[in-house]
Design an enzyme around this catalytic site. Structure first.
Site, PDB file in Angstrom:
ATOM      1  N   GLY A 106       0.834  -1.198   0.000  1.00 23.77           N
ATOM      2  CA  GLY A 106       0.000   0.000   0.000  1.00 23.77           C
ATOM      3  C   GLY A 106       0.864   1.242   0.000  1.00 23.77           C
ATOM      4  N   GLY A 123      -0.652   4.522   0.047  1.00 24.04           N
ATOM      5  CA  GLY A 123      -1.480   5.680   0.389  1.00 24.04           C
ATOM      6  C   GLY A 123      -0.744   6.541   1.401  1.00 24.04           C
ATOM      7  N   LEU A 124      -1.489   7.323   2.162  1.00 25.64           N
ATOM      8  CA  LEU A 124      -0.813   8.173   3.136  1.00 25.64           C
ATOM      9  C   LEU A 124       0.000   7.329   4.108  1.00 25.64           C
ATOM     10  CD1 LEU A 124      -3.340  11.003   3.971  1.00 25.64           C
ATOM     11  CD2 LEU A 124      -1.439  10.985   2.362  1.00 25.64           C
ATOM     12  N   ALA A 125      -0.584   6.249   4.594  1.00 26.60           N
ATOM     13  CA  ALA A 125       0.122   5.433   5.577  1.00 26.60           C
ATOM     14  C   ALA A 125       1.333   4.748   4.940  1.00 26.60           C
ATOM     15  CB  ALA A 125      -0.829   4.409   6.183  1.00 26.60           C
ATOM     16  N   ARG A 182     -20.693  12.388  12.661  1.00 25.94           N
ATOM     17  CA  ARG A 182     -21.212  11.681  11.493  1.00 25.94           C
ATOM     18  C   ARG A 182     -22.230  10.611  11.804  1.00 25.94           C
ATOM     19  NH1 ARG A 182     -15.510  11.112   8.265  1.00 25.94           N
ATOM     20  NH2 ARG A 182     -15.485  13.299   7.662  1.00 25.94           N
ATOM     21  N   HIS A 232     -18.362   4.783   4.091  1.00 26.62           N
ATOM     22  CA  HIS A 232     -17.310   5.724   3.766  1.00 26.62           C
ATOM     23  C   HIS A 232     -15.971   5.352   4.387  1.00 26.62           C
ATOM     24  CE1 HIS A 232     -15.266   9.494   3.286  1.00 26.62           C
ATOM     25  NE2 HIS A 232     -15.171   9.656   4.577  1.00 26.62           N
TER      26      HIS A 232
HETATM   27  C1  LIG Z   1     -14.033  10.214  -0.549  1.00 24.96           C
HETATM   28  C2  LIG Z   1     -13.280  10.220   0.744  1.00 24.96           C
HETATM   29  C3  LIG Z   1     -13.022  11.416   1.401  1.00 24.96           C
HETATM   30  C4  LIG Z   1     -12.317  11.442   2.601  1.00 24.96           C
HETATM   31  N1  LIG Z   1     -12.075  12.643   3.208  1.00 24.96           N
HETATM   32  C5  LIG Z   1     -11.326  12.665   4.350  1.00 24.96           C
HETATM   33  C6  LIG Z   1     -10.978  13.899   4.959  1.00 24.96           C
HETATM   34  O1  LIG Z   1     -11.347  14.978   4.495  1.00 24.96           O
HETATM   35  N2  LIG Z   1     -10.227  13.870   6.077  1.00 24.96           N
HETATM   36  C7  LIG Z   1      -9.784  12.695   6.626  1.00 24.96           C
HETATM   37  O2  LIG Z   1      -9.070  12.732   7.614  1.00 24.96           O
HETATM   38  N3  LIG Z   1     -10.098  11.524   6.057  1.00 24.96           N
HETATM   39  C8  LIG Z   1     -10.856  11.468   4.934  1.00 24.96           C
HETATM   40  N4  LIG Z   1     -11.163  10.265   4.364  1.00 24.96           N
HETATM   41  C9  LIG Z   1     -10.589   9.039   4.909  1.00 24.96           C
HETATM   42  C10 LIG Z   1      -9.144   8.901   4.490  1.00 24.96           C
HETATM   43  O3  LIG Z   1      -8.970   9.453   3.218  1.00 24.96           O
HETATM   44  C11 LIG Z   1      -8.672   7.455   4.444  1.00 24.96           C
HETATM   45  O4  LIG Z   1      -9.051   6.796   5.590  1.00 24.96           O
HETATM   46  C12 LIG Z   1      -7.159   7.398   4.343  1.00 24.96           C
HETATM   47  O5  LIG Z   1      -6.694   8.208   3.310  1.00 24.96           O
HETATM   48  C13 LIG Z   1      -6.692   5.980   4.138  1.00 24.96           C
HETATM   49  O6  LIG Z   1      -5.308   5.979   3.890  1.00 24.96           O
HETATM   50  P1  LIG Z   1      -4.506   4.639   3.836  1.00 24.96           P
HETATM   51  O7  LIG Z   1      -3.110   4.994   3.544  1.00 24.96           O
HETATM   52  O8  LIG Z   1      -4.774   3.838   5.053  1.00 24.96           O
HETATM   53  O9  LIG Z   1      -5.157   3.811   2.634  1.00 24.96           O
HETATM   54  P2  LIG Z   1      -5.315   4.158   1.069  1.00 24.96           P
HETATM   55  O10 LIG Z   1      -4.982   5.530   0.724  1.00 24.96           O
HETATM   56  O11 LIG Z   1      -6.660   3.630   0.677  1.00 24.96           O
HETATM   57  O12 LIG Z   1      -4.220   3.267   0.385  1.00 24.96           O
HETATM   58  C14 LIG Z   1      -4.345   1.900   0.236  1.00 24.96           C
HETATM   59  C15 LIG Z   1      -3.145   1.410  -0.527  1.00 24.96           C
HETATM   60  O13 LIG Z   1      -3.104  -0.004  -0.465  1.00 24.96           O
HETATM   61  C16 LIG Z   1      -2.973  -0.559  -1.749  1.00 24.96           C
HETATM   62  N5  LIG Z   1      -3.658  -1.831  -1.729  1.00 24.96           N
HETATM   63  C17 LIG Z   1      -4.908  -2.113  -1.294  1.00 24.96           C
HETATM   64  N6  LIG Z   1      -5.167  -3.418  -1.406  1.00 24.96           N
HETATM   65  C18 LIG Z   1      -4.045  -3.988  -1.907  1.00 24.96           C
HETATM   66  C19 LIG Z   1      -3.688  -5.310  -2.241  1.00 24.96           C
HETATM   67  N7  LIG Z   1      -4.527  -6.335  -2.040  1.00 24.96           N
HETATM   68  N8  LIG Z   1      -2.451  -5.517  -2.749  1.00 24.96           N
HETATM   69  C20 LIG Z   1      -1.581  -4.485  -2.946  1.00 24.96           C
HETATM   70  N9  LIG Z   1      -1.871  -3.226  -2.626  1.00 24.96           N
HETATM   71  C21 LIG Z   1      -3.093  -2.984  -2.126  1.00 24.96           C
HETATM   72  C22 LIG Z   1      -3.570   0.448  -2.685  1.00 24.96           C
HETATM   73  O14 LIG Z   1      -3.006   0.276  -3.956  1.00 24.96           O
HETATM   74  C23 LIG Z   1      -3.144   1.746  -2.012  1.00 24.96           C
HETATM   75  O15 LIG Z   1      -1.850   2.065  -2.416  1.00 24.96           O
HETATM   76  C24 LIG Z   1     -11.869  10.231   3.162  1.00 24.96           C
HETATM   77  C25 LIG Z   1     -12.129   9.035   2.516  1.00 24.96           C
HETATM   78  C26 LIG Z   1     -12.844   9.005   1.324  1.00 24.96           C
HETATM   79  C27 LIG Z   1     -13.125   7.696   0.685  1.00 24.96           C
END
Ligand SMILES: Cc1cc2nc3c(=O)[nH]c(=O)nc-3n(C[C@H](O)[C@H](O)[C@H](O)COP(=O)(O)OP(=O)(O)OC[C@H]3O[C@@H](n4cnc5c(N)ncnc54)[C@H](O)[C@@H]3O)c2cc1C
Ligand code: FES
Lengths: 258, 636
Positions: free
Chosen positions: B40, B42-44, B330, B401
């Protein structure tokens, strides 16, 4: 609505592709373009045929994963709209629609409408960042940034990296993309220290990837779903020129796009 | 196995400082000997991969999209919280901590939440240094807005694209390390299994989505940063590819899944328009700063909104929650919308919608000011619905969401499988039963930039393990297992598509395990999903071949996991015989309809252990509140 689709099908990178014709029936004007393709794909799967492969993810116009040349236009006919945000109410019953992948030497087709846009990542890897490690950053308010300056940076930073600018350009140049990143960082104080090497490295990588040169056709700006301004290309050109002569434009005169 | 949360000793406010000064470190010259697999970007994941590479570890990062920049974090609109108190309105680390604990309905782990609030201030500084163009005041200083569940203004934002800009900050930091050869990124690559050797996570099995090849990757630790599972509901605000596959497969290899029933239904989404719908679009809840939410007082109202006089409108949030009004958290706002629609007072076709009205704000501030603030959201609304939100009220309805549940982790963000760390939305730890707005971006970045660098070093420095190559028997065994599963899916050649199964399981979850749940509805869901699962493996049709870019296969694969997981969600919801936050059991409510917690029986985390064909086992981690006293959560 009932539509006729001419769609590019290609098995893999090395295979020859061809256009195939499909009927899309009972399409609601409220559907998005990709939802229309979903319907066609469901029908194909039900008859044991392979669905049309196309790239998409967020379906809300921000991730930059969707692409498609629709009737010869990158992301279709609607201004400032990515394919996933295009709705069928913009088409008419009985329309014939031609759907092809983004075409460019630097974007090889992987299958059907899916292309490899990894070159865009490599341009950023070459220098599209501020070179700070995690930790040790000063307080966020220690660097005041004039609001207009920050707004200009944000205008450039809005680029979603989809590559429509490349697909729309007759030279397949990615200069709008490069200029958006350069424009984002050069308009901020944080981007100053590496300003010269950044622009040189990014442009060199751009050329190395096989993108063409910009000859100021401005098709890129017209196709851009985020309406990134070609003014940033002008700013990029100035930056590039100065960096090649080894001196930087003074920071306060570099707002380029207002 | 007992759930050992490994919370450091000492007062809550000092734990993290103490941890950092006492944890073990890895010598700089030794760091390059350790290889970390980050799933992954994403931000994390993006933040973790970049930071760990900066520190000197070898990093390999994976994502299913064609570029790490496209992770769904990119879609976050509203903003990110931080206890900077730049507005001088009384904010502090304690207050952010308290709001988050209360927002989570006293079901989050205190120590983790305090650490999150402390870290929040560093995140903003880090992002500014990277060049994230946060909104500024005319004087050049950082601007803030308010968000649901808080009475201070602590949310930092970049127009309506905060997630995009934070994502690009992390992506650029990651790209920098890729350029230096410190990180290898494998995009279009899906994790399909976790390799556990001698009880430790040592690698992953992936499928290359372009050529279909199944391969193993091994290392010294695995970080899952794979986001949330809202797509279990079929329709959600998540991206098409968001999945539970990575976390669920890890669950099948021993990682406990915590609180899967805690899902967040966001109040301000664009209502469903028809069966063709493939996703729901969120409009930032910052709209609730200026929009007023209402429905007609009368059930079955047929007049247009403009023809309904003030006296016949019910501004139900302002009426029920006078001190928070339209900014109620929410879960509360969503449930209230469902209630008025259930009473037949919903608006729009199908009656599943409520008005979000800007008329008063436009009168007060002018249309152009509202346009400045939310222009892109109004455009988006018009593009999707064909309606103009300046001229008539928008229609909104809640949609799945965010998922507070996730793999169980200890204070180190490590799951019960040593060497398997879980970051961002994929873990369970910080938001309890309900997440406050603008706190997920904060958590993802806190985990990736500031927490994992310490806790991972501590793990490496206290663990001895040999190198494992991809020729290891366990790698080969799991590759073969995966291969067999692909072949099985392709050979069924049944009558229904994977999408049809996804829609069915999604509807079952939405109806029975959505905004309101009951013993009955949950038992129905469990038995129906169970049946659907067996049917899927007899009757799904997946065309094409294995060694190919096969979009149908990718989908079928993910749907299979959503179905199994959906059953677990419902089981968890059934076992939690109380209402809390986003988990509302109709059996447990106060006379005024508010959620009724049962702290005596349920002040704990439920963590499920996979048992193959047998029913999963529910373990608990008791929650102890040292700093805040749990109270009835009131926003009145
Ligand atoms: C429309 C929307 C608006 C939002 N607005 C806000 C906001 O204003 N403020 C706030 O704080 N939060 C908000 N959130 C929540 C927040 O955006 C998310 O919770 C957060 O960004 C998740 O980050 P993450 O790094 O955990 O996962 P993600 O950014 O979802 O990243 C997941 C990563 O894992 C990878 N991945 C997934 N499955 C697999 C797999 N099986 N194999 C290989 N790679 C995989 C993907 O390719 C991606 O790179 C919002 C969410 C949504 C959906
Ligand atoms: S699918 Fe994300 S921009 Fe179109």
């Amino acid at each position: 609505m009932n539509l006729t689709l001419n769609v590019w099908r290609q098995k893999d990178r090395n295979a020859a592709g061809r256009m195939e014709t499909y009927k899309a029936s009972h399409i609601s004007p409220d559907m998005s373009f990709l939802e229309m393709l979903d319907v066609v794909n469901e029908d194909l799967i039900k008859t044991g045929k392979e669905p049309i492969a196309f790239d998409h993810d967020c379906r809300e116009g921000i991730c930059g994963m969707c692409s498609l040349m629709i009737n010869g236009m990158a992301h279709g006919p609607e201004r400032a709209t990515a394919t996933c945000q295009l709705h069928m109410r913009k088409f008419r019953d009985g329309d014939e629609i031609t759907i092809e992948p983004f075409r460019a030497r630097a974007f090889p087709v992987l299958r059907d409408l899916v292309t490899d846009r990894g070159a865009l990542d490599r341009i950023v890897q070459a220098g599209g960042f501020v070179g700070v490690n995690t930790g040790g950053a000063p307080d966020g308010n220690e660097i005041p940034i004039p609001r207009e300056r920050q707004e200009t940076a944000m205008d450039a930073a809005a680029c979603i990296g989809c590559g429509a600018c490349v697909a729309a350009c007759k030279n397949a140049s990615a200069m709008l993309y490069v200029s958006a990143k350069v424009g984002h960082l050069v308009n901020l104080p944080q981007g100053q220290p590496e300003r010269q090497q950044r622009v040189r490295a990014m442009v060199a990588q751009h050329d190395h990837e096989g993108f063409g040169h910009c000859t100021n056709q401005y098709e890129c700006q017209a196709a851009c779903p985020k309406e990134i301004s070609v003014g940033f290309i002008a700013q990029l050109n100035r930056e590039y020129l100065h960096s090649s002569f080894g001196f930087a434009e003074r920071e306060d005169s570099s707002t380029g796009v207002g | 196995m007992p759930l050992e949360s490994n919370i450091p000793p000492g007062p809550v406010a000092e734990k993290w400082t103490r941890y950092r000064s006492e944890c073990k470190l890895v010598n700089p010259a030794n760091k390059r000997k350790f290889k970390v697999l980050v799933v992954g970007t994403g931000l994390a994941g993006g933040a973790a991969a970049a930071t760990l590479a900066e520190l000197g570890y070898q990093v390999e990062a994976f994502c299913y999209q064609d570029s790490p920049r496209r992770a769904h974090s990119i879609a976050a609109q509203g903003g990110i919280n931080a206890a900077k108190n730049y507005q001088n309105d009384g904010d502090s680390v304690y207050r952010l901590f308290y709001d988050t604990i209360k927002g989570g309905d006293f079901r989050a782990r205190e120590s983790n939440v305090h650490r999150l609030a402390e870290t929040s201030v560093q995140i903003i500084d880090q992002c500014v240094a990277q060049g994230v163009p946060f909104a500024r005041e005319y004087g050049g200083l950082l601007a803030n807005r308010s968000f649901g569940g808080a009475q201070v203004s602590r949310t930092f934002y970049c127009r309506g694209q905060t997630g995009q800009q934070l994502m690009l900050g992390a992506y650029q930091a990651l790209c920098r390390q890729v350029g230096y050869g410190k990180v290898k990124v494998r995009s279009r690559c899906e994790m399909v299994d976790l390799i556990v050797v001698d009880g430790r996570a040592r690698g992953i099995v992936v499928r290359d989505l372009v050529n279909g090849k199944i391969e193993s990757h091994t290392g010294d630790a695995v970080l899952l940063c794979t986001g949330g599972y809202s797509n279990a509901f079929f329709l959600s605000t998540n991206a098409a590819g968001c999945n539970v596959t990575a976390t669920y497969r890890a669950h099948k290899r021993g990682a406990y899944f915590a609180n899967p029933c805690y899902t967040q239904i966001h109040p301000t989404c664009i209502p469903v328009s028809g069966d063709h719908q493939s996703k729901l679009t969120l409009m930032s809840e910052s709209l609730r700063n200026d929009g007023r939410i209402w429905v007609p007082k009368k059930a079955g109202e047929t007049r247009r909104s403009a023809d309904i006089p003030e006296s016949e409108r019910d501004y139900y949030l302002e009426r029920k929650y006078p001190s928070y009004g339209n900014l109620a958290p929410r879960d509360i706002a969503s449930r209230a919308a469902k209630e008025v629609c259930d009473e037949g007072r919903g608006v729009g076709s199908g009656g599943r919608g409520v008005y979000l009205d800007f008329a008063e704000a436009i009168k007060r501030d002018s249309r152009s000011r509202i346009q400045d603030k939310y222009g892109n959201l109004f455009d988006m609304y018009e593009n999707i619905t064909g309606e103009n939100g300046y001229e008539q009220p928008m229609r909104i309805y809640p949609a799945p969401h965010y998922t507070m549940g996730g793999l169980w982790v200890d204070y180190n963000l490590m799951s019960n499988v040593p060497g398997l760390f879980v970051l961002g939305e994929a873990n369970f730890s910080d938001h309890g039963a309900n997440r406050l707005g603008a706190s997920a971006l904060m958590q993802g970045l806190a985990d990736g930039y500031f927490i994992i660098p310490y806790t991972l070093a501590n793990y490496f420095a206290s663990t001895k393990q040999d190198r494992i190559s991809t020729d290891h028997a366990e790698c080969k065994r799991l590759e073969q297992e995966t291969d067999a599963q692909v072949k099985k899916l392709l050979s069924i050649k049944g009558k229904k598509t994977a999408v049809e199964y996804h829609r069915e399981v999604g509807r079952l979850l939405w109806d029975n395990c959505g905004m309101a749940r009951s013993k009955e509805s949950l038992e129905t869901a469990i038995s129906k999903i169970h049946g659907l699962r067996s049917e899927f493996w007899e009757n799904v049709n997946v065309p094409g071949t294995a060694l190919d870019l096969n979009v149908g296969l990718e989908r079928a694969w993910r749907v299979a996991d959503f179905m199994e997981f959906g059953e677990l969600m419902a089981r968890d919801a059934l076992a939690r015989d109380e209402s809390c936050g986003g988990h509302f059991r109709v059996e447990h409510q106060y006379p005024d309809g508010e959620a009724k917690r049962d702290d005596e029986r349920f002040m704990h985390v439920a963590a499920w252990e996979y048992q193959g064909t047998k029913d999963p086992v529910r373990h608990i981690e008791p929650l102890e509140y040292e700093k805040v006293k749990p109270s009835v959560r009131s926003y009145k």
